[in-house]
Design a protein around this motif. Structure first.
Motif, short mmCIF file in Angstrom:
data_model
loop_
_atom_site.label_atom_id
_atom_site.label_comp_id
_atom_site.label_asym_id
_atom_site.label_seq_id
_atom_site.Cartn_x
_atom_site.Cartn_y
_atom_site.Cartn_z
N ARG A 129 0.83 -1.21 0.00
CA ARG A 129 0.00 0.00 0.00
C ARG A 129 0.86 1.25 0.00
NH1 ARG A 129 -4.51 -2.29 3.99
NH2 ARG A 129 -5.75 -3.33 2.38
N THR A 130 1.94 1.22 0.77
CA THR A 130 2.86 2.37 0.79
C THR A 130 3.45 2.59 -0.60
OG1 THR A 130 3.37 2.05 3.13
CG2 THR A 130 5.00 3.26 1.81
N ALA A 131 3.87 1.52 -1.24
CA ALA A 131 4.46 1.63 -2.58
C ALA A 131 3.43 2.18 -3.57
CB ALA A 131 4.97 0.27 -3.05
N PHE A 132 2.19 1.70 -3.51
CA PHE A 132 1.15 2.21 -4.40
C PHE A 132 0.87 3.69 -4.13
CE2 PHE A 132 -0.27 -2.24 -5.24
CZ PHE A 132 -0.23 -2.17 -6.62
N ARG A 133 0.77 4.04 -2.85
CA ARG A 133 0.50 5.45 -2.51
C ARG A 133 1.61 6.36 -3.04
NH1 ARG A 133 -1.52 3.26 2.66
NH2 ARG A 133 -3.78 3.43 2.55
N GLU A 134 2.87 5.92 -2.89
CA GLU A 134 3.99 6.72 -3.38
C GLU A 134 3.94 6.86 -4.90
OE1 GLU A 134 7.44 4.74 -1.82
OE2 GLU A 134 7.10 5.49 0.21
N ARG A 135 3.65 5.77 -5.56
CA ARG A 135 3.63 5.79 -7.03
C ARG A 135 2.47 6.61 -7.58
NH1 ARG A 135 5.46 0.76 -10.37
NH2 ARG A 135 6.49 2.04 -11.89
N LEU A 136 1.37 6.64 -6.85
CA LEU A 136 0.17 7.34 -7.32
C LEU A 136 0.00 8.72 -6.68
CD1 LEU A 136 -2.24 4.26 -7.17
CD2 LEU A 136 -1.18 5.24 -9.22
N ALA A 137 1.00 9.16 -5.93
CA ALA A 137 0.89 10.39 -5.15
C ALA A 137 0.51 11.61 -5.98
CB ALA A 137 2.20 10.66 -4.40
N GLY A 138 0.99 11.73 -7.17
CA GLY A 138 0.71 12.91 -7.97
C GLY A 138 -0.55 12.82 -8.81
N TRP A 139 -1.28 11.72 -8.70
CA TRP A 139 -2.47 11.55 -9.54
C TRP A 139 -3.65 12.31 -8.96
CZ3 TRP A 139 -3.55 6.45 -12.38
CH2 TRP A 139 -2.38 5.94 -12.95
N PRO A 140 -4.41 12.98 -9.80
CA PRO A 140 -5.64 13.62 -9.32
C PRO A 140 -6.64 12.55 -8.85
CG PRO A 140 -5.06 14.40 -11.53
CD PRO A 140 -4.15 13.26 -11.21
N GLU A 141 -7.48 12.94 -7.91
CA GLU A 141 -8.47 12.01 -7.35
C GLU A 141 -9.35 11.39 -8.43
OE1 GLU A 141 -12.08 12.24 -4.13
OE2 GLU A 141 -10.32 13.50 -3.78
N GLU A 142 -9.72 12.18 -9.43
CA GLU A 142 -10.57 11.66 -10.52
C GLU A 142 -9.86 10.55 -11.29
OE1 GLU A 142 -9.60 15.19 -10.74
OE2 GLU A 142 -11.08 15.47 -9.17
N ASP A 143 -8.55 10.71 -11.53
CA ASP A 143 -7.78 9.69 -12.22
C ASP A 143 -7.69 8.41 -11.40
OD1 ASP A 143 -7.43 11.47 -14.29
OD2 ASP A 143 -5.26 11.71 -14.00
N LEU A 144 -7.48 8.55 -10.09
CA LEU A 144 -7.43 7.38 -9.21
C LEU A 144 -8.75 6.63 -9.24
CD1 LEU A 144 -5.55 8.88 -6.14
CD2 LEU A 144 -4.67 7.20 -7.77
N ALA A 145 -9.86 7.37 -9.14
CA ALA A 145 -11.17 6.73 -9.16
C ALA A 145 -11.42 6.04 -10.50
CB ALA A 145 -12.26 7.76 -8.87
N ARG A 146 -11.04 6.68 -11.59
CA ARG A 146 -11.22 6.10 -12.92
C ARG A 146 -10.36 4.84 -13.08
NH1 ARG A 146 -9.69 10.32 -15.90
NH2 ARG A 146 -11.62 11.38 -15.43
N PHE A 147 -9.11 4.92 -12.66
CA PHE A 147 -8.20 3.77 -12.75
C PHE A 147 -8.75 2.60 -11.94
CE2 PHE A 147 -3.87 1.91 -11.52
CZ PHE A 147 -3.72 1.24 -12.71
N ALA A 148 -9.19 2.86 -10.71
CA ALA A 148 -9.76 1.81 -9.86
C ALA A 148 -10.99 1.20 -10.54
CB ALA A 148 -10.12 2.37 -8.49
N SER A 149 -11.83 2.04 -11.11
CA SER A 149 -13.03 1.56 -11.79
C SER A 149 -12.66 0.67 -12.99
CB SER A 149 -13.85 2.76 -12.25
OG SER A 149 -14.95 2.35 -13.01
#
Length: 173
Positions: A129-149
């Motif tokens: 989870r730490t590695a994912f958070r670090e890698r995705l740190a600069g992503w906008p919330e909308e991109d994170l939600a879209r990627f997860a979807s």
């Protein structure tokens, strides 16, 4: 058509009458999923040297379902019984998996994660989870939600291992 991407990894968006853009996107997805799988295998070994990606996956499943038979693991992951047997033996030697008699059928041995196995899973999960958070740190919330979807949709369309039938809905984990 527009091109979105990062460096040489541009993806053409929009419509293409001949399907060229879709084929190019599928090729990129296949390549990037392969890179992801290689990195996952490599990082599993770094997180716990005795725990291969297969062993980690099996241990995680045992925790998720509160124990099961080795044959159930083999069926669930469409693995050969001998592969599961070797992985389980290694997990037992490492003290990460134990066996108990199935209360419903005393002839059956149920595999379960030991306290040490549960702790290793927790450590690896925190690290991942730490590695994912670090890698995705600069992503906008909308991109994170879209990627997860998109990941949920992709995995839901895949057949459940060992059944050939699609997932019934989103999975946890």
């Amino acid at each position: 058509m527009a091109s979105e991407g990062y460096g040489e990894h541009a993806v053409t968006t929009g419509t293409a009458s001949d399907g060229v853009a879709a084929e190019a996107a599928v090729e990129i997805i296949q390549r990037e999923m392969t890179v992801f799988a290689r990195r996952a295998r490599a990082s599993a070994g770094r997180m716990h040297p005795e725990l291969s990606l297969v062993s980690y996956t099996l241990l995680g499943h045992l925790e998720e379902v509160d124990g099961c038979r080795a044959t159930d693991l083999a069926a669930h992951y469409a693995l050969d019984k001998s592969t599961v047997s070797r992985q389980v033996a290694a997990l037992e030697r490492a003290g990460l998996v134990g066996r108990r008699t199935d209360p419903g059928d005393h002839r059956v041995q149920v595999l379960y994660p030991t306290a040490a196995g549960t702790e290793i899973l927790a450590q690896v999960t925190r690290s991942r989870r730490t590695a994912f958070r670090e890698r995705l740190a600069g992503w906008p919330e909308e991109d994170l939600a879209r990627f997860a979807s998109y990941l949920l949709r992709y995995n839901a369309a895949a057949p459940v291992l060992g059944t050939g039938k699609p997932e019934s809905g989103p999975r946890s984990g």
